[in-house]
Design a protein around this motif. Structure first.
Motif, mmCIF file in Angstrom:
data_model
loop_
_atom_site.group_PDB
_atom_site.id
_atom_site.type_symbol
_atom_site.label_atom_id
_atom_site.label_comp_id
_atom_site.label_asym_id
_atom_site.label_seq_id
_atom_site.Cartn_x
_atom_site.Cartn_y
_atom_site.Cartn_z
ATOM 1 N N GLY A 116 0.816 -1.207 0.000
ATOM 2 C CA GLY A 116 0.000 0.000 0.000
ATOM 3 C C GLY A 116 0.850 1.258 0.000
ATOM 4 N N CYS A 146 -3.415 2.567 0.507
ATOM 5 C CA CYS A 146 -2.961 3.641 -0.377
ATOM 6 C C CYS A 146 -3.950 4.810 -0.356
ATOM 7 C CB CYS A 146 -2.803 3.106 -1.797
ATOM 8 S SG CYS A 146 -2.421 4.370 -3.037
ATOM 9 N N PHE A 148 1.132 4.233 -2.785
ATOM 10 C CA PHE A 148 1.021 5.643 -2.393
ATOM 11 C C PHE A 148 2.177 6.450 -2.980
ATOM 12 C CE2 PHE A 148 2.730 8.616 0.871
ATOM 13 C CZ PHE A 148 1.760 9.617 0.801
#
Length: 402
Positions: A245, A356, A249
């Motif tokens: 995640g 994210c 991001f």
């Protein structure tokens, strides 16, 4: 009112002990582990100089397969003293609930005391790697007999308890099944779940959001299956989902630094995953921290992450919320909804995509970090204080303050 406590996993019994003392109870606390995580001085540095008279250090007990066989137990019992109004047993201490106490007994189960010490996992881990022929030798058979005796004593101690603190039903199905096997069903009136935060010593701290977010993962790094011997679903933290995640991001354009504590079964696998995702420049590894050092990491973080697997948010979450920081984790609200009543001042995520999205929302609107953090501190003081937990505990044991 006189209450004896054996065991101090994650210092939760120590927090309860202090609250009970404030309520006027006379307390005796037995510390039985050498690890810093389970010792009062890791929360209160003044205790590094020595324990007060109401705390005794029996860390040497960890060397015994069966706590009841230890030559130190008579000394433990002398320390606890006579005329107890209640006893709280934690960790391997449940094995002491064999009829020696003539007062209500609370089984304060925090995980391994049920899932490991009361199961064949203890035997499997102790004998892992033994040559097959060793099981047939007198020495091997004696060890196996002692471990099985320890498991049986721990199970019997839980079964006999007058009140049982454990995670809410559904959070740890393996634990629910084990309790059922001991005659403690999901609806058993003895079973309850304490919610305790160190609101005495931890206060919300001022916070200034950074552009490049500092993201602290406070949970142990355990995510690869199959889990090793001695581990259960409660140990599975899903750290790989956080790594993926965070990588998503960063790919999206978010600025952040992920801080990981070098602790857990899958540290090396995690390093490899970080290299594969090409995010090593944005990851900082920390040595294992004391409680005080960990609190400093929390207050210096924009976001604190806990578990994303089959475990449940633990003291990482409790401490971070109490300190007024944003927490991102898989809160498993299908099981823990009543444990965390609304309005909930945290972010819930269970997949890399959700992680994210949550990080991006906090990055895009920094004021959210401040707002959620402020709400978090108030939330914990209102619902999770040690004094409130201590009163609930006394009520469960049928005890009333004078």
């Amino acid at each position: 009112m006189k209450i004896g406590i054996f065991g101090n996993t994650n210092n939760s019994p120590f927090m309860l002990a202090k609250a009970l003392k404030r309520l006027g109870c006379e307390i005796r606390l037995v510390v039985n582990r050498p690890e810093a995580l389970h010792r009062p001085e890791s929360k209160d540095r003044e205790l590094e100089k020595g324990y007060p008279a109401w705390i005794a250090d029996f860390a040497a007990l960890t060397s015994s397969y069966l706590v009841t066989e230890s030559p130190l137990i008579p000394e433990v019992m002398r320390f606890l003293g006579d005329g107890l109004d209640a006893v709280i047993l934690n960790d391997v201490g449940l094995a002491l609930n064999d009829g020696r106490f003539d007062c209500p007994v609370l089984a304060m189960l925090t995980g391994s005391d049920l899932l490991y010490h009361a199961s064949d996992e203890a035997l499997n881990e102790a004998t892992s790697g033994w040559p097959a022929e060793w099981f047939d030798t007198p020495a091997g058979q004696k060890i196996v007999e002692r471990i099985r005796h320890a498991i049986d004593a721990q199970r019997e101690g839980i079964r006999r308890a007058d009140a049982i603190n454990f995670m809410p039903p559904g959070v740890v199905p393996q634990g629910d099944a084990m309790l059922r096997s001991l005659g403690v069903g999901l609806e058993d009136s003895r079973r309850f779940a304490l919610r305790i935060a160190d609101t005495d010593d931890l206060k919300s701290r001022p916070f200034s959001p950074r552009r490049r977010m500092r993201i602290l993962n406070g949970a142990r790094i355990i995510w690869h299956r199959p889990l090793p011997p001695g581990f259960s679903d409660l140990d599975h933290k899903g750290t790989d989902l956080l790594i993926k995640g965070f990588a998503a991001f960063r790919s999206k354009g978010g600025e952040g630094q992920l801080r990981l504590v070098n602790k857990g079964y899958d540290v090396e696998r995690t390093r490899q995953l970080i290299a594969e995702l090409d995010i090593a420049a944005d990851v900082v590894w920390l040595d294992e921290l004391s409680h005080v050092g960990f609190y400093e990491e929390i207050v210096n973080a924009d976001v604190v992450c806990d578990q994303f697997g089959t475990s449940m948010p633990g003291m990482v979450t409790i401490d971070a919320l109490t300190l007024g920081r944003v927490v991102l984790a898989n809160f498993r609200l299908e099981c823990l909804g009543t444990y965390y009543p609304e309005p909930r001042p945290f972010l819930d995520a269970a997949t890399p995509e959700e992680i994210c999205d949550a990080l991006w929302a906090l990055y895009s609107e920094p004021s959210k970090r401040t707002m959620i953090g402020q709400r978090a501190g108030d939330y914990m003081r209102a619902s999770f204080s040690p004094d409130a937990c201590a009163r609930q505990l006394l009520e469960r044991l049928g005890l009333k303050l004078m």
